[in-house]
Design a protein around this motif. Structure first.
Motif, PDB file in Angstrom:
ATOM      1  N   PRO A  80      47.139  -9.204  42.733  1.00 54.58           N
ATOM      2  CA  PRO A  80      48.585  -9.438  42.618  1.00 54.58           C
ATOM      3  C   PRO A  80      49.370  -8.168  42.947  1.00 54.58           C
ATOM      4  CG  PRO A  80      47.516  -9.501  40.448  1.00 54.58           C
ATOM      5  CD  PRO A  80      46.440  -9.256  41.460  1.00 54.58           C
ATOM      6  N   TYR A  83      49.561  -4.476  40.819  1.00 53.81           N
ATOM      7  CA  TYR A  83      48.431  -4.298  39.896  1.00 53.81           C
ATOM      8  C   TYR A  83      47.192  -3.890  40.676  1.00 53.81           C
ATOM      9  CZ  TYR A  83      50.943  -6.616  36.100  1.00 53.81           C
ATOM     10  OH  TYR A  83      51.845  -6.934  35.128  1.00 53.81           O
ATOM     11  N   MET A  86      40.155  -4.762  39.823  1.00 54.16           N
ATOM     12  CA  MET A  86      38.849  -4.120  39.608  1.00 54.16           C
ATOM     13  C   MET A  86      37.782  -5.155  39.299  1.00 54.16           C
ATOM     14  SD  MET A  86      39.833  -0.956  37.138  1.00 54.16           S
ATOM     15  CE  MET A  86      41.327  -0.014  37.406  1.00 54.16           C
ATOM     16  N   SER A  94      39.290  -7.562  36.580  1.00 57.58           N
ATOM     17  CA  SER A  94      40.279  -6.972  35.679  1.00 57.58           C
ATOM     18  C   SER A  94      41.484  -6.546  36.495  1.00 57.58           C
ATOM     19  CB  SER A  94      39.727  -5.713  35.002  1.00 57.58           C
ATOM     20  OG  SER A  94      38.988  -6.032  33.872  1.00 57.58           O
ATOM     21  N   LEU A  95      42.648  -6.661  35.891  1.00 52.32           N
ATOM     22  CA  LEU A  95      43.854  -6.112  36.499  1.00 52.32           C
ATOM     23  C   LEU A  95      44.244  -4.869  35.722  1.00 52.32           C
ATOM     24  CD1 LEU A  95      45.926  -9.396  36.944  1.00 52.32           C
ATOM     25  CD2 LEU A  95      44.393  -8.288  38.576  1.00 52.32           C
ATOM     26  N   SER A  96      44.986  -3.990  36.370  1.00 54.34           N
ATOM     27  CA  SER A  96      45.413  -2.775  35.680  1.00 54.34           C
ATOM     28  C   SER A  96      46.731  -2.298  36.259  1.00 54.34           C
ATOM     29  CB  SER A  96      44.338  -1.697  35.841  1.00 54.34           C
ATOM     30  OG  SER A  96      44.918  -0.419  35.832  1.00 54.34           O
ATOM     31  N   SER A  97      47.605  -1.832  35.380  1.00 51.87           N
ATOM     32  CA  SER A  97      48.869  -1.273  35.871  1.00 51.87           C
ATOM     33  C   SER A  97      48.877   0.240  35.748  1.00 51.87           C
ATOM     34  CB  SER A  97      50.058  -1.906  35.149  1.00 51.87           C
ATOM     35  OG  SER A  97      49.943  -1.704  33.766  1.00 51.87           O
ATOM     36  N   GLU A  98      47.697   0.842  35.824  1.00 55.63           N
ATOM     37  CA  GLU A  98      47.621   2.298  35.883  1.00 55.63           C
ATOM     38  C   GLU A  98      48.418   2.823  37.078  1.00 55.63           C
ATOM     39  OE1 GLU A  98      43.331   3.694  35.515  1.00 55.63           O
ATOM     40  OE2 GLU A  98      43.275   1.577  35.038  1.00 55.63           O
ATOM     41  N   GLU A  99      48.624   4.128  37.084  1.00 54.70           N
ATOM     42  CA  GLU A  99      49.389   4.764  38.151  1.00 54.70           C
ATOM     43  C   GLU A  99      48.855   4.361  39.526  1.00 54.70           C
ATOM     44  OE1 GLU A  99      48.068   6.271  35.624  1.00 54.70           O
ATOM     45  OE2 GLU A  99      49.639   7.407  34.594  1.00 54.70           O
ATOM     46  N   VAL A 101      47.306   4.825  43.084  1.00 50.01           N
ATOM     47  CA  VAL A 101      46.322   5.784  43.568  1.00 50.01           C
ATOM     48  C   VAL A 101      46.671   6.079  45.021  1.00 50.01           C
ATOM     49  CG1 VAL A 101      43.876   6.164  44.066  1.00 50.01           C
ATOM     50  CG2 VAL A 101      44.551   4.910  42.001  1.00 50.01           C
ATOM     51  N   ARG A 105      49.397   0.702  44.809  1.00 50.88           N
ATOM     52  CA  ARG A 105      49.005  -0.188  43.719  1.00 50.88           C
ATOM     53  C   ARG A 105      49.348  -1.599  44.163  1.00 50.88           C
ATOM     54  NH1 ARG A 105      51.603   1.209  38.224  1.00 50.88           N
ATOM     55  NH2 ARG A 105      53.380   0.142  39.129  1.00 50.88           N
ATOM     56  N   VAL A 110      40.300   1.625  44.641  1.00 51.13           N
ATOM     57  CA  VAL A 110      39.963   1.228  43.271  1.00 51.13           C
ATOM     58  C   VAL A 110      39.122  -0.057  43.279  1.00 51.13           C
ATOM     59  CG1 VAL A 110      40.935   0.354  41.100  1.00 51.13           C
ATOM     60  CG2 VAL A 110      41.879   2.414  42.148  1.00 51.13           C
TER      61      VAL A 110
ATOM     62  N   VAL B  72      46.505   4.145  28.774  1.00 49.43           N
ATOM     63  CA  VAL B  72      47.342   4.071  29.972  1.00 49.43           C
ATOM     64  C   VAL B  72      48.801   4.077  29.529  1.00 49.43           C
ATOM     65  CG1 VAL B  72      48.007   2.638  31.936  1.00 49.43           C
ATOM     66  CG2 VAL B  72      45.607   2.808  31.245  1.00 49.43           C
ATOM     67  N   VAL B  74      52.008   3.828  31.290  1.00 48.74           N
ATOM     68  CA  VAL B  74      52.904   3.613  32.415  1.00 48.74           C
ATOM     69  C   VAL B  74      53.933   2.601  31.939  1.00 48.74           C
ATOM     70  CG1 VAL B  74      53.089   2.844  34.799  1.00 48.74           C
ATOM     71  CG2 VAL B  74      50.993   3.952  34.020  1.00 48.74           C
ATOM     72  N   ARG B  79      61.377  -2.766  32.135  1.00 44.46           N
ATOM     73  CA  ARG B  79      60.370  -3.046  33.155  1.00 44.46           C
ATOM     74  C   ARG B  79      60.233  -4.564  33.320  1.00 44.46           C
ATOM     75  NH1 ARG B  79      54.129  -1.183  32.561  1.00 44.46           N
ATOM     76  NH2 ARG B  79      53.447  -1.697  34.643  1.00 44.46           N
ATOM     77  N   ILE B 218      45.334  -6.332  29.302  1.00 40.81           N
ATOM     78  CA  ILE B 218      44.486  -6.197  30.500  1.00 40.81           C
ATOM     79  C   ILE B 218      43.493  -5.042  30.372  1.00 40.81           C
ATOM     80  CG2 ILE B 218      45.806  -7.347  32.334  1.00 40.81           C
ATOM     81  CD1 ILE B 218      47.196  -4.779  32.971  1.00 40.81           C
ATOM     82  N   TYR B 219      43.738  -4.120  29.442  1.00 40.57           N
ATOM     83  CA  TYR B 219      42.786  -3.011  29.284  1.00 40.57           C
ATOM     84  C   TYR B 219      41.683  -3.337  28.281  1.00 40.57           C
ATOM     85  CZ  TYR B 219      46.296  -0.862  32.029  1.00 40.57           C
ATOM     86  OH  TYR B 219      47.167  -0.616  33.056  1.00 40.57           O
ATOM     87  N   LYS B 247      51.163 -10.582  34.530  1.00 41.10           N
ATOM     88  CA  LYS B 247      49.903 -11.082  35.088  1.00 41.10           C
ATOM     89  C   LYS B 247      48.871 -11.278  33.987  1.00 41.10           C
ATOM     90  CE  LYS B 247      51.512 -11.264  39.179  1.00 41.10           C
ATOM     91  NZ  LYS B 247      51.811 -12.592  39.759  1.00 41.10           N
TER      92      LYS B 247
END
Lengths: 192, 275
Positions: A80, A83, A86, A94-99, A101, A105, A110, B72, B74, B79, B218-219, B247
Motif C-alpha cells: 500500500p 507503508y 515486509m 507485515s506493513l510498517s510506517s517506519e521512516e 528508506v 516508502r 526493505v 518506531v 513516526v 496525520r 502493525i509492529y 492499513k
C-alpha cells in the motif's frame, strides 16, 4: 529445470512501473502457483488506483497487501502507498510506517531484504524501470541468499537508473526484456 | 530447519532486555524489529547481537538509546486528515452525549496525536469535559510529549493536515516559535496525562469512550495484536470507539466479533453494545 524450488517472486518498480507491470503480470495464469510481492513507488495518497488498474488487466488475482496476512500462491500482493511491505519468517506479510528508506516508502530494498531472509534460495527478485537506485541493495541480498535476480534491460526501460543500479550491485543478475521476464516466470513453475 | 546463529542471538537479546529492563519485545513483528536492531548494532559498532547484548547488560547508558531503535516514532499532527475529519464528523456527535469523557491514545510517541485531539476537542467545545491519556513505553518520547515542542520545519505539514481535517481554527493559534521550535500552548495539556504503559505487559487502567491506536498494531505479531485489542475492548465503555491505522484492520483479530465497523474507510470501529 535445476536449482532449488522457487517459492515466491518479489518485484520492484518505480517510474514506468505501470507500463512494465502491465506487460509481465497479464502473462501469469489465474492458477499461477507462486505469490508475487510487488513494491511500486507511488505518491503517499492512501487511495491508490494501481491495484484496480492491474486487476483489470490480469488473470492472476491482484490485491493490496494486508498486515499479518498469510502469503498464498496465485496472488499478486501490492504494497500500500506510504507503508513498507515486509515478509515475516513465518511467511506472513507485515506493513510498517517506519521512516522512508533512501526517500522511499514503500522501499523495494526493505521488501527484498526481508523476503530474501524468509525465502532464501527460493526467491526470484525482479527490478524493473525506475529513476532511482532502490532495489539494488535488496537484489544483492536476494542473490547472496541464493535466490535469482532478474533486471529489466536498462536500454528498454522507461527509466534506466534503477535497472542500472541493480546490475551494478548484482552483476550476476540477468538483464532481460519484459517478455523474457514473463517467460522466465512461467518457466520456473514448469508446464501446466 | 535449524535457527541461524543470528536468530538465536536475536531471541537471546530480546530475552536479556526483558529480564534486565522489563521491556517485552518478544511479541513484536520480527522482520521490522530485526531490521531496526541491525541498525542499532551498526550504530553501536557491534559485530553481532551477542556483542550488543553484552553492551546492553553491562552499560546502563546503552539501553535508553537502544529503546529509540526498538520503538518506531513516526507521527504527525493530524496525520491522515480524513481520520480526524471522521472523528470530528461522526464520533464527536456521540461523544457530546457524555457528561464526561476519557480518551486513550495508545502508543502516543511524542504526543502529536494527543495534541491534535486536544485541538479538535477545543474546537468542538468538548475540551473541558475530557481527559486524554497518552501512553507509550518510551520515556524519552513521553518527555517530548510533555514538552510539546516540535521542529519548526514540520509545521507546514501539520498546518496543512489540520486544515484538511476540517479544522475550525488556525494551527498557529496554538504554538509560538521559540529556539527554532514550535512550542505548543501549555493549556492544551491541561486535560492530558502522559504516562508509561505497555500493551505487551500492562493491564487496563481506565474506562474510556475512545481509543486511538494508529500504526502501532502493525509492529506486533498476531498474538500481541490480540492482547492489545483485548485491552482496548475491556477499556472501552459500551458503544465506545476504536480508531486504528489506515492499513490496519480487526479482520484477523480474536476480538473482531466485539466490534462493528463505524467509519469503514477510516478504520473506526464501535464496540458492540452486548460485549
Amino acid at each position: 529445470m535445476s536449482g532449488p524450488r522457487v517459492a515466491a517472486v518479489a518485484v520492484g518498480a518505480s517510474a514506468g512501473a505501470l507500463e512494465s507491470l502491465s506487460v509481465i503480470l497479464p502473462e501469469l495464469p489465474e492458477d499461477y502457483p507462486l505469490p508475487v510481492l510487488v513494491v511500486v513507488h507511488l505518491p503517499p495518497d492512501r487511495k491508490s488506483l494501481m491495484a484496480s488498474l492491474l486487476r483489470e488487466r490480469c488473470r492472476i488475482a491482484v490485491k493490496e497487501a494486508e498486515d499479518k496476512e498469510r502469503i498464498v500462491g496465485g496472488m499478486v500482493y501490492l504494497a500500500p502507498p506510504d507503508y513498507h511491505l515486509m515478509v515475516e519468517e513465518d511467511r506472513r506479510l507485515s506493513l510498517s510506517s517506519e521512516e522512508p528508506v533512501r526517500y522511499s516508502r514503500p522501499s523495494i530494498d526493505v521488501l527484498f531484504e526481508t523476503a530474501a531472509e524468509a525465502y532464501g534460495p527460493g526467491l526470484v527478485g525482479i527490478v524493473l524501470s525506475g529513476a532511482n537506485s532502490d532495489g539494488a541493495r535488496g537484489l544483492r541480498a536476494i542473490c547472496d541468499a541464493g535466490g535469482v535476480g532478474l533486471v529489466q534491460s536498462p536500454d528498454q526501460a522507461l527509466a534506466s537508473a534503477m535497472p542500472h543500479a541493480a546490475l551494478l550491485a548484482c552483476p550476476e543478475a540477468a538483464a532481460m526484456s519484459l517478455g523474457e521476464i514473463a517467460k522466465h516466470l512461467l518457466g520456473i513453475v514448469g508446464p501446466s | 530447519m535449524l535457527d541461524s546463529t543470528e536468530d538465536i542471538e536475536f531471541r537471546l537479546l530480546l530475552e536479556a532486555i526483558l529480564r534486565k529492563y522489563h521491556y517485552d519485545f518478544r511479541g513484536y513483528s520480527t522482520a521490522s524489529l530485526k531490521r531496526r536492531l541491525r541498525q542499532a548494532r551498526e550504530r553501536f559498532g557491534c559485530r553481532s547481537f551477542s556483542t550488543l547484548q553484552d553492551r546492553v547488560l553491562h552499560d546502563p547508558t546503552v539501553f535508553p538509546d537502544l529503546l529509540s531503535y526498538l520503538t518506531v516514532q513516526v507521527s504527525e499532527f493530524f496525520r491522515d486528515p480524513d481520520y480526524f475529519r471522521a472523528i470530528r464528523e461522526h464520533v464527536v456527535p456521540y461523544l457530546r452525549t457524555y457528561p464526561s469523557l476519557k480518551i486513550w491514545v495508545a502508543g502516543c510517541s511524542a504526543g502529536e496525536e494527543v495534541y491534535s485531539l486536544a485541538i479538535l476537542l477545543r474546537e468542538e467545545g468538548l475540551e473541558d469535559r475530557t481527559m486524554i491519556y497518552g501512553t507509550d513505553i518510551n520515556p524519552e518520547a513521553l518527555r517530548r510529549a510533555e514538552a510539546g515542542v516540535y521542529e519548526m520545519d514540520r509545521i507546514p505539514l501539520f498546518t496543512e493536515n489540520h486544515r484538511r481535517s476540517g479544522g475550525k481554527s488556525s494551527l498557529s493559534d496554538y504554538y509560538t516559535a521559540a529556539y527554532g521550535g514550535a512550542v505548543f500552548d501549555k493549556s492544551l495539556r491541561r486535560r492530558a496525562v502522559f504516562s508509561d504503559h505497555s500493551l505487551a505487559a500492562d493491564e487496563v487502567f481506565a474506562e474510556v469512550q475512545l481509543v486511538s491506536c494508529r500504526n502501532v498494531l502493525i509492529y506486533f505479531d498476531r498474538e500481541l495484536q490480540d492482547r492489545a485489542v483485548g485491552l482496548f475492548k475491556d477499556s472501552l465503555s459500551r458503544k465506545g470507539f476504536l480508531g486504528i491505522g489506515g492499513k490496519e484492520s480487526l479482520h484477523f483479530s480474536l476480538h473482531a466479533e466485539a466490534f462493528e465497523e463505524f467509519v469503514r474507510d477510516e478504520r473506526i470501529y464501535q464496540k458492540r453494545g452486548d460485549r
